[in-house]
Design an enzyme around this catalytic site. Structure first.
Site, PDB file in Angstrom:
ATOM      1  N   HIS A  55       0.838  -1.185   0.000  1.00 41.46           N
ATOM      2  CA  HIS A  55       0.000   0.000   0.000  1.00 41.46           C
ATOM      3  C   HIS A  55       0.885   1.252   0.000  1.00 41.46           C
ATOM      4  O   HIS A  55       2.107   1.167   0.215  1.00 41.46           O
ATOM      5  CB  HIS A  55      -0.931   0.016   1.223  1.00 41.46           C
TER       6      HIS A  55
HETATM    7  P1  TYD Z   1      -2.284  -3.852   7.396  1.00 45.78           P
HETATM    8  O1  TYD Z   1      -2.399  -2.449   6.867  1.00 45.78           O
HETATM    9  O2  TYD Z   1      -2.791  -4.969   6.549  1.00 45.78           O
HETATM   10  O3  TYD Z   1      -0.787  -4.136   7.794  1.00 45.78           O
HETATM   11  P2  TYD Z   1       0.493  -3.965   6.840  1.00 45.78           P
HETATM   12  O4  TYD Z   1       1.045  -2.615   7.191  1.00 45.78           O
HETATM   13  O5  TYD Z   1       1.396  -5.074   7.150  1.00 45.78           O
HETATM   14  O6  TYD Z   1       0.003  -4.006   5.439  1.00 45.78           O
HETATM   15  O7  TYD Z   1      -3.003  -3.886   8.812  1.00 45.78           O
HETATM   16  C1  TYD Z   1      -3.430  -5.093   9.388  1.00 45.78           C
HETATM   17  C2  TYD Z   1      -4.620  -4.806  10.264  1.00 45.78           C
HETATM   18  O8  TYD Z   1      -4.233  -4.023  11.394  1.00 45.78           O
HETATM   19  C3  TYD Z   1      -5.724  -4.036   9.544  1.00 45.78           C
HETATM   20  O9  TYD Z   1      -6.958  -4.589   9.964  1.00 45.78           O
HETATM   21  C4  TYD Z   1      -5.588  -2.637  10.076  1.00 45.78           C
HETATM   22  C5  TYD Z   1      -5.028  -2.861  11.456  1.00 45.78           C
HETATM   23  N1  TYD Z   1      -4.178  -1.771  11.954  1.00 45.78           N
HETATM   24  C6  TYD Z   1      -4.587  -1.046  13.060  1.00 45.78           C
HETATM   25  O10 TYD Z   1      -5.667  -1.271  13.639  1.00 45.78           O
HETATM   26  N2  TYD Z   1      -3.775  -0.067  13.528  1.00 45.78           N
HETATM   27  C7  TYD Z   1      -2.581   0.219  12.954  1.00 45.78           C
HETATM   28  O11 TYD Z   1      -1.838   1.130  13.422  1.00 45.78           O
HETATM   29  C8  TYD Z   1      -2.178  -0.534  11.790  1.00 45.78           C
HETATM   30  C9  TYD Z   1      -0.874  -0.249  11.100  1.00 45.78           C
HETATM   31  C10 TYD Z   1      -3.011  -1.521  11.328  1.00 45.78           C
END
Ligand code: TYD
Length: 139
Positions: A55
């Site tokens: 992303h």
């Molecule tokens: P995701 O964005 O998929 O993680 P990555 O950065 O590895 O792509 O996030 C995983 C899950 O965690 C998603 O449901 C959103 C949640 N999340 C939070 O609740 N708070 C946060 O600070 C972050 C980074 C993710």
């Protein structure tokens, strides 16, 4: 000409004090971390075949430190890409807004510390690469 968003990413030193008792690394807001800190989170227990990220952020800035272990961070601006290996707690990767990132090749027991400029906000994410490219290349 607009500067590439990748040129605004940088590996920065994390100041560290070493002595016989071990090492201590620290970060001051608006100094070693060049933005106001809104959130800290960390990734751990990541399987070695896992790819995270995938992303970009519209506004968020982040500073990534492999506090333990190692991983590759693939950065893309929609035209070029660059891979940065994070494998020491004494340096961190500054990622600006509108940079696509993928996190891969985690070594066992890696702990990735992420310092972010704002609390979690799903509306700040671009999670579709084609949408990201359209947004970043728009005049
Ligand atoms: P995701 O964005 O998929 O993680 P990555 O950065 O590895 O792509 O996030 C995983 C899950 O965690 C998603 O449901 C959103 C949640 N999340 C939070 O609740 N708070 C946060 O600070 C972050 C980074 C993710």
């Amino acid at each position: 000409m607009q500067t590439s968003k990748l040129e605004q990413c940088a590996v920065l030193k994390v100041p560290t004090v070493n002595d016989a008792r071990g090492n201590l690394s620290f970060l001051n807001e608006l100094d070693h971390v060049p933005f106001a800190i809104g959130r800290v989170y960390f990734l751990w227990g990541v399987p070695d075949d896992s790819v995270r990220g995938g992303h970009a952020h519209k506004n968020l800035q982040q500073f990534l430190i492999a506090a333990s272990g190692a991983l590759d961070v693939v950065l893309r601006d929609g035209v070029t890409e660059q891979t940065v290996r994070l494998d020491k707690p004494t340096e961190g990767l500054l990622i600006g807004s509108m940079v696509w990132r993928e996190l891969e090749n985690f070594s066992p027991n890696t702990v990735l510390l992420v310092i972010a400029s704002a609390p979690y906000d799903e509306s700040d994410y671009l999670r579709d690469f084609d949408d990201f490219v359209s947004a970043t290349l728009a005049p």
